[in-house]
Design a protein around this motif. Structure first.
Motif, PDB file in Angstrom:
ATOM      1  N   HIS A 132      32.702  51.575   5.844  1.00 34.87           N
ATOM      2  CA  HIS A 132      32.428  50.183   6.192  1.00 34.87           C
ATOM      3  C   HIS A 132      31.037  49.859   5.663  1.00 34.87           C
ATOM      4  O   HIS A 132      30.115  50.663   5.801  1.00 34.87           O
ATOM      5  N   ILE A 133      30.891  48.712   5.084  1.00 34.68           N
ATOM      6  CA  ILE A 133      29.590  48.264   4.610  1.00 34.68           C
ATOM      7  C   ILE A 133      29.250  46.994   5.380  1.00 34.68           C
ATOM      8  O   ILE A 133      29.978  46.003   5.291  1.00 34.68           O
ATOM      9  N   ILE A 134      28.183  47.047   6.138  1.00 35.18           N
ATOM     10  CA  ILE A 134      27.779  45.932   6.989  1.00 35.18           C
ATOM     11  C   ILE A 134      26.442  45.408   6.465  1.00 35.18           C
ATOM     12  O   ILE A 134      25.462  46.145   6.386  1.00 35.18           O
ATOM     13  N   SER A 135      26.399  44.152   6.077  1.00 32.66           N
ATOM     14  CA  SER A 135      25.161  43.521   5.614  1.00 32.66           C
ATOM     15  C   SER A 135      24.644  42.620   6.723  1.00 32.66           C
ATOM     16  O   SER A 135      25.379  41.787   7.246  1.00 32.66           O
ATOM     17  N   LYS A 136      23.357  42.808   7.076  1.00 30.59           N
ATOM     18  CA  LYS A 136      22.721  41.999   8.107  1.00 30.59           C
ATOM     19  C   LYS A 136      21.560  41.242   7.485  1.00 30.59           C
ATOM     20  O   LYS A 136      20.830  41.777   6.669  1.00 30.59           O
ATOM     21  N   LEU A 137      21.382  40.012   7.891  1.00 27.56           N
ATOM     22  CA  LEU A 137      20.372  39.142   7.302  1.00 27.56           C
ATOM     23  C   LEU A 137      19.147  39.055   8.193  1.00 27.56           C
ATOM     24  O   LEU A 137      19.244  38.752   9.375  1.00 27.56           O
ATOM     25  N   ASP A 138      17.953  39.357   7.613  1.00 28.57           N
ATOM     26  CA  ASP A 138      16.677  39.124   8.284  1.00 28.57           C
ATOM     27  C   ASP A 138      16.271  37.678   8.018  1.00 28.57           C
ATOM     28  O   ASP A 138      16.692  37.066   7.042  1.00 28.57           O
ATOM     29  N   GLN A 139      15.409  37.148   8.856  1.00 28.38           N
ATOM     30  CA  GLN A 139      14.873  35.804   8.619  1.00 28.38           C
ATOM     31  C   GLN A 139      13.971  35.840   7.382  1.00 28.38           C
ATOM     32  O   GLN A 139      13.211  36.781   7.196  1.00 28.38           O
ATOM     33  N   PRO A 140      14.052  34.829   6.539  1.00 25.70           N
ATOM     34  CA  PRO A 140      13.213  34.799   5.333  1.00 25.70           C
ATOM     35  C   PRO A 140      11.725  34.766   5.689  1.00 25.70           C
ATOM     36  O   PRO A 140      11.337  34.165   6.685  1.00 25.70           O
ATOM     37  N   LYS A 141      10.925  35.397   4.842  1.00 25.70           N
ATOM     38  CA  LYS A 141       9.466  35.375   4.992  1.00 25.70           C
ATOM     39  C   LYS A 141       8.931  34.268   4.110  1.00 25.70           C
ATOM     40  O   LYS A 141       9.369  34.072   2.991  1.00 25.70           O
ATOM     41  N   ILE A 142       7.981  33.550   4.613  1.00 25.35           N
ATOM     42  CA  ILE A 142       7.377  32.452   3.843  1.00 25.35           C
ATOM     43  C   ILE A 142       6.218  33.031   3.040  1.00 25.35           C
ATOM     44  O   ILE A 142       5.348  33.708   3.574  1.00 25.35           O
TER      45      ILE A 142
END
Length: 141
Positions: free
Chosen positions: A130-140
C-alpha cells in the motif's frame, strides 16, 4: 506490530528533475536520463529500486556464504525491472541475474539461488504493498 524499516527524504528545488536524496547520513542524487527530460546527474528512481534489490540479494548471499565458510570471492547481482506496458493491471517483473566467483559445486550454487530469493527486499517486493501519500501544509517562502 508495524515498524519503520527504512526512510528516505527527497527534495527537488526546481532544477528540472534532479533531486537531492538523503538516507540517514548519506547524500545522493536522483535524476532522469536526458532523453526523458532530465540532466542525467544521478540514477533514475527505478534504477535505485533495482540497486536496492540487487544489493539486498548480494548482502544476503555474502552473509550466507560466510556462515557456511564457502569459497566465494565475488558475488555479482544484476537486476532489470521490466514494466508491462500492455495492461495496467498486469504485474511488473524483476529479472535477477546471479553470478559467483569462487570454488562452488552445483549443489552450493543451487542453494545460493534459493538463498537469493529469501533476501528481505525480495520478500517485501513479492507481496502487495500500500502506498499512502499524506499532505503537509505548504510553507510560505
Amino acid at each position: 506490530m508495524d515498524k519503520v524499516i527504512a526512510t528516505a527524504e527527497v527534495i527537488n528545488n526546481g532544477n528540472q528533475y534532479t533531486s537531492n536524496v538523503t538516507i540517514n547520513q548519506h547524500e545522493l542524487l536522483a535524476d532522469e536520463p536526458i532523453e526523458k527530460g532530465g540532466e542525467d546527474l544521478g540514477p533514475a528512481p527505478g534504477d535505485y529500486l533495482c540497486a536496492a534489490l540487487a544489493s539486498c540479494k548480494a548482502i544476503t548471499l555474502r552473509m550466507y556464504a560466510q556462515r557456511k565458510a564457502w569459497n566465494v570471492t565475488e558475488i555479482k547481482v544484476t537486476v532489470d525491472l521490466i514494466r508491462n506496458t500492455e495492461k495496467a493491471s498486469v504485474e511488473n517483473t524483476f529479472i535477477c541475474q546471479l553470478s559467483f566467483t569462487g570454488n562452488l559445486d552445483d549443489e552450493q550454487l543451487k542453494r545460493l539461488e534459493v538463498i537469493a530469493n529469501s533476501c528481505p527486499l525480495h520478500k517485501l517486493l513479492s507481496k502487495p504493498s500500500h502506498i499512502i501519500s499524506k499532505l503537509d501544509q505548504p510553507k510560505i517562502s
